[in-house]
Design a protein around this motif. Structure first.
Motif, PDB file in Angstrom:
ATOM      1  N   THR A  71      63.323  63.137 -20.199  1.00  0.00           N
ATOM      2  CA  THR A  71      62.417  61.984 -20.160  1.00  0.00           C
ATOM      3  C   THR A  71      61.202  62.268 -21.029  1.00  0.00           C
ATOM      4  N   TYR A  72      60.636  63.469 -20.887  1.00  0.00           N
ATOM      5  CA  TYR A  72      59.508  63.870 -21.721  1.00  0.00           C
ATOM      6  C   TYR A  72      59.902  63.912 -23.193  1.00  0.00           C
ATOM      7  N   GLU A  73      61.080  64.418 -23.459  1.00  0.00           N
ATOM      8  CA  GLU A  73      61.525  64.590 -24.841  1.00  0.00           C
ATOM      9  C   GLU A  73      61.622  63.257 -25.574  1.00  0.00           C
ATOM     10  N   GLU A  74      61.943  62.199 -24.849  1.00  0.00           N
ATOM     11  CA  GLU A  74      62.040  60.877 -25.475  1.00  0.00           C
ATOM     12  C   GLU A  74      60.698  60.420 -26.033  1.00  0.00           C
ATOM     13  N   GLN A  75      59.623  60.932 -25.464  1.00  0.00           N
ATOM     14  CA  GLN A  75      58.272  60.599 -25.940  1.00  0.00           C
ATOM     15  C   GLN A  75      57.503  61.904 -26.127  1.00  0.00           C
ATOM     16  N   GLU A  76      58.063  62.766 -26.953  1.00  0.00           N
ATOM     17  CA  GLU A  76      57.524  64.126 -27.056  1.00  0.00           C
ATOM     18  C   GLU A  76      56.066  64.186 -27.487  1.00  0.00           C
ATOM     19  N   ILE A  83      56.224  69.299 -21.740  1.00  0.00           N
ATOM     20  CA  ILE A  83      57.441  69.955 -22.235  1.00  0.00           C
ATOM     21  C   ILE A  83      57.219  71.463 -22.306  1.00  0.00           C
ATOM     22  N   LEU A  84      56.091  71.852 -22.876  1.00  0.00           N
ATOM     23  CA  LEU A  84      55.800  73.279 -23.015  1.00  0.00           C
ATOM     24  C   LEU A  84      55.662  73.964 -21.656  1.00  0.00           C
ATOM     25  N   VAL A  85      55.001  73.319 -20.707  1.00  0.00           N
ATOM     26  CA  VAL A  85      54.859  73.893 -19.367  1.00  0.00           C
ATOM     27  C   VAL A  85      56.229  74.063 -18.733  1.00  0.00           C
TER      28      VAL A  85
END
Length: 136
Positions: A71-76, A83-85
């Motif tokens: 989900t995060y990757e879709e709006q990186e 994403i990093l955490v």
């Protein structure tokens, strides 16, 4: 554009077709187009996503975390920090698992060497080894 059937993808990743359908149902896979005969058509995008899913699952990542990550990757750009955490947490988890496995491997190797030496003792009629000697 390469296209794959559910059977091909199932064989490629060693996953049952039901798992692929489940991943699609919960949104882990991008929308899978279907033919007029209702057969799923998987693309390279699906193959790439499944490669990442299988990799992350191997590290012990939960389904909830997988869904969160993608989900995060879709709006990186908006979620790069999240994403990093998430990935750093998973990296720590993997490092802990590796440490546990290395400790278990040491114990396994001690036992293996101990029993190989018992076998040698049995074969040549000598005294059995002492287990305490394998903890040095």
């Amino acid at each position: 554009m390469a296209a794959y059937t559910i059977k091909q993808v199932s064989q490629m990743f060693g996953l049952p077709a039901s798992t692929l359908r489940y991943y699609e149902e919960i949104g882990l896979l991008p929308v899978v187009e279907k033919t007029k005969a209702k057969q799923r058509i998987y693309t390279e995008e699906h193959i790439n996503r499944l490669g990442a899913v299988c990799c992350f699952k191997e590290t012990g990542m939960s389904m909830a975390k997988l869904l969160e990550f993608f989900t995060y990757e879709e709006q990186e750009q908006e979620h790069i920090d999240e994403i990093l955490v998430l990935l750093r947490e998973q990296e720590k988890h993997v490092a802990g698992q590796i440490e546990k496995l290395m400790s278990a491997q040491k114990q396994l190797n001690r036992k293996l060497n101990y029993y190989k030496d018992i076998k040698k003792s049995m074969d040549n009629g000598s005294a059995y080894p002492c287990w305490a000697d394998y903890w040095k």
